[in-house]
Scaffold this motif. Structure first.
Motif, mmCIF file in Angstrom:
data_model
loop_
_atom_site.group_PDB
_atom_site.id
_atom_site.type_symbol
_atom_site.label_atom_id
_atom_site.label_comp_id
_atom_site.label_asym_id
_atom_site.label_seq_id
_atom_site.Cartn_x
_atom_site.Cartn_y
_atom_site.Cartn_z
ATOM 1 N N ALA A 119 0.839 -1.207 0.000
ATOM 2 C CA ALA A 119 0.000 0.000 0.000
ATOM 3 C C ALA A 119 0.869 1.250 0.000
ATOM 4 O O ALA A 119 0.565 2.227 -0.692
ATOM 5 C CB ALA A 119 -0.932 -0.009 1.212
ATOM 6 N N ARG A 120 1.944 1.223 0.761
ATOM 7 C CA ARG A 120 2.856 2.376 0.806
ATOM 8 C C ARG A 120 3.486 2.626 -0.562
ATOM 9 O O ARG A 120 3.628 3.762 -0.994
ATOM 10 C CB ARG A 120 3.929 2.151 1.869
ATOM 11 N N ILE A 121 3.833 1.560 -1.274
ATOM 12 C CA ILE A 121 4.403 1.703 -2.617
ATOM 13 C C ILE A 121 3.340 2.201 -3.594
ATOM 14 O O ILE A 121 3.582 3.127 -4.368
ATOM 15 C CB ILE A 121 4.990 0.353 -3.098
ATOM 16 N N ALA A 122 2.167 1.596 -3.554
ATOM 17 C CA ALA A 122 1.111 1.926 -4.515
ATOM 18 C C ALA A 122 0.580 3.341 -4.343
ATOM 19 O O ALA A 122 0.245 4.005 -5.324
ATOM 20 C CB ALA A 122 -0.037 0.925 -4.398
ATOM 21 N N PHE A 123 0.487 3.806 -3.098
ATOM 22 C CA PHE A 123 -0.156 5.091 -2.833
ATOM 23 C C PHE A 123 0.811 6.145 -2.298
ATOM 24 O O PHE A 123 0.417 7.051 -1.568
ATOM 25 C CB PHE A 123 -1.319 4.896 -1.860
#
Length: 110
Positions: free
Chosen positions: A13-17
């Protein structure tokens, strides 16, 4: 087993957003809620491996298939990172020359 899946999902999630605090906060909250729902599962429960696999699959989708776009003037800039899946449409073609039909129509019929 659940803790590595939880951490992997948070990392994905940290990478995607990245740089989108509103969406990242909502994703973290959703991840937390999903794991709290299944927190009472015993290690011997037959549903546990399925729940962990589901979390791992979601992490893979977030990491490989979600791309952020930002509008700059009349164009969109995409933030493609090292984990973003790159390929061609051959991965979605059907064998034997079959085509995709929606409501009984081919895309060329629309």
């Amino acid at each position: 087993m659940a803790l590595p899946a939880y951490r992997s999902l948070l990392r994905a999630a940290r990478i995607a957003f990245k740089d989108d605090e509103r969406v990242l906060t909502a994703a973290r909250s959703s991840i937390r809620e999903g794991f709290l729902v299944n927190a009472s599962l015993e290690p011997t429960n037959p549903e546990l491996p399925g729940a962990i696999k589901h979390a791992e699959e979601i992490a893979a989708i977030l990491r490989q298939n979600i791309v952020q776009g930002k509008k700059e003037g009349d164009i969109y800039k995409l933030r493609i990172h090292k984990d973003t899946e790159r390929g061609d449409n051959d991965t979605v073609k059907f064998p034997n020359g079959q085509t995709v039909k929606i409501d009984g129509k081919k895309c060329s019929d629309r």
